[in-house]
Design an enzyme around this catalytic site. Sequence first.
Site, PDB file in Angstrom:
ATOM      1  N   LEU A 163       0.848  -1.196   0.000  1.00 52.70           N
ATOM      2  CA  LEU A 163       0.000   0.000   0.000  1.00 52.70           C
ATOM      3  C   LEU A 163       0.877   1.235   0.000  1.00 52.70           C
ATOM      4  O   LEU A 163       0.470   2.297  -0.456  1.00 52.70           O
ATOM      5  CB  LEU A 163      -0.876   0.009   1.246  1.00 52.70           C
ATOM      6  CG  LEU A 163      -1.997  -1.023   1.284  1.00 52.70           C
ATOM      7  CD1 LEU A 163      -2.565  -1.114   2.684  1.00 52.70           C
ATOM      8  CD2 LEU A 163      -3.088  -0.657   0.300  1.00 52.70           C
ATOM      9  N   ARG A 197       5.136   2.835   1.262  1.00 50.46           N
ATOM     10  CA  ARG A 197       6.375   2.693   2.016  1.00 50.46           C
ATOM     11  C   ARG A 197       6.593   3.961   2.803  1.00 50.46           C
ATOM     12  O   ARG A 197       6.316   5.051   2.312  1.00 50.46           O
ATOM     13  CB  ARG A 197       7.559   2.513   1.064  1.00 50.46           C
ATOM     14  CG  ARG A 197       7.609   1.161   0.425  1.00 50.46           C
ATOM     15  CD  ARG A 197       9.012   0.912  -0.126  1.00 50.46           C
ATOM     16  NE  ARG A 197       9.093  -0.448  -0.644  1.00 50.46           N
ATOM     17  CZ  ARG A 197       8.768  -0.782  -1.890  1.00 50.46           C
ATOM     18  NH1 ARG A 197       8.366   0.132  -2.743  1.00 50.46           N
ATOM     19  NH2 ARG A 197       8.848  -2.023  -2.276  1.00 50.46           N
ATOM     20  N   GLY A 257       8.938   5.819   6.361  1.00 46.34           N
ATOM     21  CA  GLY A 257      10.166   5.770   7.131  1.00 46.34           C
ATOM     22  C   GLY A 257      10.234   4.592   8.079  1.00 46.34           C
ATOM     23  O   GLY A 257      11.305   4.139   8.441  1.00 46.34           O
ATOM     24  N   PHE A 258       9.064   4.102   8.482  1.00 43.17           N
ATOM     25  CA  PHE A 258       9.078   3.049   9.484  1.00 43.17           C
ATOM     26  C   PHE A 258       8.973   1.668   8.879  1.00 43.17           C
ATOM     27  O   PHE A 258       9.098   0.688   9.575  1.00 43.17           O
ATOM     28  CB  PHE A 258       7.928   3.251  10.468  1.00 43.17           C
ATOM     29  CG  PHE A 258       8.105   4.474  11.294  1.00 43.17           C
ATOM     30  CD1 PHE A 258       9.138   4.546  12.210  1.00 43.17           C
ATOM     31  CD2 PHE A 258       7.264   5.569  11.143  1.00 43.17           C
ATOM     32  CE1 PHE A 258       9.317   5.681  12.974  1.00 43.17           C
ATOM     33  CE2 PHE A 258       7.442   6.693  11.906  1.00 43.17           C
ATOM     34  CZ  PHE A 258       8.476   6.763  12.824  1.00 43.17           C
ATOM     35  N   THR A 292       7.259  -0.884   5.443  1.00 42.20           N
ATOM     36  CA  THR A 292       6.392  -1.033   4.290  1.00 42.20           C
ATOM     37  C   THR A 292       5.024  -1.518   4.762  1.00 42.20           C
ATOM     38  O   THR A 292       4.939  -2.342   5.670  1.00 42.20           O
ATOM     39  CB  THR A 292       7.010  -2.059   3.330  1.00 42.20           C
ATOM     40  OG1 THR A 292       8.349  -1.654   3.082  1.00 42.20           O
ATOM     41  CG2 THR A 292       6.248  -2.120   2.032  1.00 42.20           C
ATOM     42  N   VAL A 293       4.008  -0.964   4.142  1.00 42.37           N
ATOM     43  CA  VAL A 293       2.662  -1.341   4.541  1.00 42.37           C
ATOM     44  C   VAL A 293       2.049  -2.235   3.469  1.00 42.37           C
ATOM     45  O   VAL A 293       2.057  -1.888   2.288  1.00 42.37           O
ATOM     46  CB  VAL A 293       1.773  -0.096   4.734  1.00 42.37           C
ATOM     47  CG1 VAL A 293       0.425  -0.503   5.278  1.00 42.37           C
ATOM     48  CG2 VAL A 293       2.441   0.879   5.665  1.00 42.37           C
ATOM     49  N   LYS A 297       1.886  -3.366   8.743  1.00 43.96           N
ATOM     50  CA  LYS A 297       3.115  -2.592   8.592  1.00 43.96           C
ATOM     51  C   LYS A 297       4.284  -3.432   9.060  1.00 43.96           C
ATOM     52  O   LYS A 297       4.333  -3.867  10.206  1.00 43.96           O
ATOM     53  CB  LYS A 297       3.010  -1.292   9.401  1.00 43.96           C
ATOM     54  CG  LYS A 297       4.316  -0.508   9.397  1.00 43.96           C
ATOM     55  CD  LYS A 297       4.128   0.902   9.930  1.00 43.96           C
ATOM     56  CE  LYS A 297       3.445   1.796   8.933  1.00 43.96           C
ATOM     57  NZ  LYS A 297       3.387   3.192   9.273  1.00 43.96           N
ATOM     58  N   ASP A 304       4.266  14.487  12.875  1.00 46.76           N
ATOM     59  CA  ASP A 304       4.483  14.255  11.453  1.00 46.76           C
ATOM     60  C   ASP A 304       3.143  14.240  10.720  1.00 46.76           C
ATOM     61  O   ASP A 304       2.857  13.350   9.934  1.00 46.76           O
ATOM     62  CB  ASP A 304       5.262  12.956  11.235  1.00 46.76           C
ATOM     63  CG  ASP A 304       5.859  12.873   9.829  1.00 46.76           C
ATOM     64  OD1 ASP A 304       5.894  13.913   9.140  1.00 46.76           O
ATOM     65  OD2 ASP A 304       6.277  11.777   9.425  1.00 46.76           O
TER      66      ASP A 304
END
Length: 915
Positions: free
Chosen positions: A561, A563, A565-566, A568-569, A583, A684
């Site tokens: 879905l 990508r 910073g934390f 990939t979803v 995630k 953020d």
Amino acid sequence: MTKSHLGIILCLLLSSLNFSASQTSVDGPTMQALKSSLNLTKGVDWSNPNPCKWPTVQCDASNRVTRIQLNNKGIRGTLPPNLQTLTELTVLELFKNQISGPIPDLSGLTRLQTLNLHDNLFDSVPKNLFSGLTSLQAAYLEYNPFSPWEIPETLKEATSLQNLSLASCNVTGKIPDFFSSQTLPSLTRLQLSQNLLQGELPPSFGASSLQSLYLNGQKLNGSVSLLQNMTSLVEVDLQGNAFSGPIPDLSGLQSLRVFNVRENQLTGVVPPSLTASKSLTTVNLTNNYFQGPTPQFGKSVGVDVITNTNRFCLETPGTPCDPRVTTLLSVAESLGYPVKLATSWKGNDPCSSWLGITCSGSNVTVVNLGRQGLTGTISPSFAKITSLETINLSDNYLTGSIPNELTTLPKLKTLDVSDNNIYGDVPKFGIGVNVVTTGNANIGKDGPSPPGVSPDGDGGSSKMSSKVKIIVPVVGGVVVVLCLVGLGVCLYAKKRARPAKVQSPSSHMVIHPDHSGDGDAIKLSVAASSVGGGGGTESSSSDIHVVLRNVTNNFSEENILGRGGFGTVYKGELHDGTKIAVKRMEPSAVSDKGLEEFKSEITVLTKMRHRHLVALLGYCLDGNEKLLVYEYMPQGTLSQHLFHWKEEERKPLDWTRRLAVALDVARGVEYLHTLAHQSFIHRDLKPSNILLGDDMRAKVSDFGLVRLAPEGKYSIETRVAGTFGYLAPEYAVTGRVTTKVDIFSLGVILMELITGRKALDVTQPEDSVHLVTWFRRVAASKDKDKDAFKNAIDPNIELEEETLVSVQKVWDLAGHCCAREPYQRPDMGHIVNVLSSLTVQWTPSEADPDDLYGIDYDMPLPQAVKKWQANEGLSQTMDDSGSSSSAYGSRDNTQTSIPIRPSGFAASFTSVDGR
Ligand SMILES: *[C@@H]1O[C@H](CO)[C@@H](O)[C@H](O)[C@H]1NC(C)=O
Ligand SMILES: *[C@@H]1O[C@H](CO)[C@@H](O)[C@H](O)[C@H]1NC(C)=O
Ligand SMILES: *[C@@H]1O[C@H](CO)[C@@H](O)[C@H](O)[C@H]1NC(C)=O
Ligand SMILES: *[C@@H]1O[C@H](CO)[C@@H](O)[C@H](O)[C@H]1NC(C)=O
Ligand SMILES: *[C@@H]1O[C@H](CO)[C@@H](O)[C@H](O)[C@H]1NC(C)=O
Ligand SMILES: *[C@@H]1O[C@H](CO)[C@@H](O)[C@H](O)[C@H]1NC(C)=O
Ligand SMILES: *[C@@H]1O[C@H](CO)[C@@H](O)[C@H](O)[C@H]1NC(C)=O
């Protein structure tokens, strides 16, 4: 001359007499100690050597001190440790001062009748408080900043006690179970409000002579059924707890005047015994899940029932519900009125997609409540729904037997009660009725299984060493266990979440309905019998991989879905069709903090539920693999809709939608900002972190993840998370984080909604790349040049007269939010007010009752705050270093979303200005 000599002699004589009196008085030294440890104020003259002469002190004939009453005198200082030597003391009143330190040991003051120390600064109570205070009638200790303490067992010794107030005293633990009139026969007033008490009401309340019971404002839960037996009650306040289940029959409470159960999770029909009460003067029922007809009270009763926060079938008090509703409610009654049904079964039409109900026209044909964690019995009222064809109650915890009445249902084809704890004979149903009773150990036998045998039958688990809880979403009526954590073990209940089904030899699961506020969630307790176990553990942890891999198609590219910073979803689809977002955290995105800390932070995040926050449903930690499972938001990110609608072949958002989205975001963030005393700051906020559901309502995502990022060895300046274009200047420059950082980002988002331009747009001329700068310039010239303002508005917004007024207001608000100085920016509450005043004009018909509060039913704010506070030690500030992220990442890679990272992560620290 002689006269005056005489006077002097007399004086000397008197004072020496006094002196000797105080020397001989037993209580003298203690009183002197009291005097010197208290910082007496000018108004209190304790200068006389004889304490019995002190104002506000009284003695008996033998100069023993009986009363000390120094109230509201602004006195500081502490109490001496030896007050217990004042054995004739009957009254000790020092309330409303600023006395600090511990309350000394008072045991042995057998004559003490009144102990009144409320509103001081005492910091602790002795362990044996109340010990030996057999004459004590009234104890008032409320409003003292005690360090956390539990109600001591020694309270039982205060057998004369009538009034006890420990409100707002930091009392923790459970309410002990010794309040029956046998133990404390005189106790009539119990005031324990605003503490940290938890657990259920002690059964001894039912046998008490309490007239006044105040338990409001803490974490108490369970049933209130024993109120039925508290027949002396005059006033009861249970507001702001987590009590669940129905109000019992209160017809025995002949003196009941005040009944306040606001803000709990009570369900069921408000009983006629309450509405018909003759003594009642005030009743507060708001913010529960009450069902059935809106109660109608007598004219003299002050009522506080905001109907739309409950689940009444019709708004007009006293109007009976539709017969189908009434019947289904009696079905729910036999199940103890579960919260899950109360939240779904609203309104007066069961055919309007009530949980488990299927209709043909307006006839109910199917009741499908399989696997809902239901307890209780099968109601004979099913027989009244003559149109029923299918009843599925399989895979619950139902007991009792199958009512004979069910055989009269003319159209019944299927009755499935498999996998419960039903006993007794199965009635004779007509030919063609499929009756499924498997998985009921005692079906055909006379009674239920004997108590004491645990349903899992796993003898080995009695030595359970630890328990771990996770939250399991229930979607579409199917229990789906996502994953759970404990002892480094991942387990998964694929098809069965029943205690009887043991997944591995070393572990078992218990599933039970959760009434503690997670709404649609069910809590799954997993008890593992061995820590870090052997073979069983391995097979379990491969289970989780199978599951989450399977649902995400082996974490395949197609399922991505986005990508961020934390990590990939991935989109996942469970076998029942429920969609989730998984995630997969990048190892580098997660700090090396202890697993425990990571878990506790994630646990906190799973508890933060709000209509406008994307729910973190579960998580799985297994070695390096860290997976977070979120609710799936089918309509993707706001940036897709705002900036990439053409590529995605969507329509541009109209102004009404944009306003609604802005309001949703503001509400979600307001919730974050108002949690606990320390705000929870997102840091953020940006359109790629704002996700949309099929109803185009927005939810904020990725809150809290910044905390999980590695703690840098970097200076404060680089410890900044966020995305250029949305960063408040003071944050970018100094790393200083306050809620005003989010306000700034929201202001930028408002500008984007108005202009349709990105926060940073490198396709623009040099001086217009930065939206905020450009916006300020336009704003400054707006008065001179009306066209400049109009030209700045996204051309895809249809500009009618009314729209223009609304855009203008949001424009002003956006400018306000992006003020240079943090203190000049409004707070989120203000933004919510401004935006909601605009949306109300626009969409009056969409006014959602929940929106009155902007809070999800699943967890009212006060409860959420309490939960949060309970965990607050775990997660207070958000001052870690971090990295930028996007909820579903920047699938829209064209968006200039430039993460700022600590220098150690320079790899992605590129093209700051688009070069
Ligand atoms: C009591 O008063 C003295 C003198 O005014 C002051 O030094 C002392 O700090 C006071 N103690 C407390 C506990 O307020
Ligand atoms: C208990 O509280 C009630 C109401 O405040 C009061 O009237 C009564 O005098 C109190 N009893 C004692 C023993 O202080
Ligand atoms: C309760 O105890 C905690 C921990 O000692 C303390 O921080 C807090 O201030 C106390 N609360 C009150 C209301 O006294
Ligand atoms: C009440 O809360 C406690 C924890 O505070 C929990 O263990 C218990 O299961 C809850 N009971 C109910 C009926 O929800
Ligand atoms: C109420 O009292 C009766 C009789 O003592 C007892 O059987 C019953 O269990 C009590 N009910 C509750 C809810 O405590
Ligand atoms: C309870 O209801 C009464 C009567 O309407 C009202 O005056 C009172 O403010 C309410 N109390 C709370 C805490 O809502
Ligand atoms: C509903 O039930 C009634 C009575 O059983 C029947 O007359 C009617 O046709 C049914 N309606 C539908 C749509 O099945």
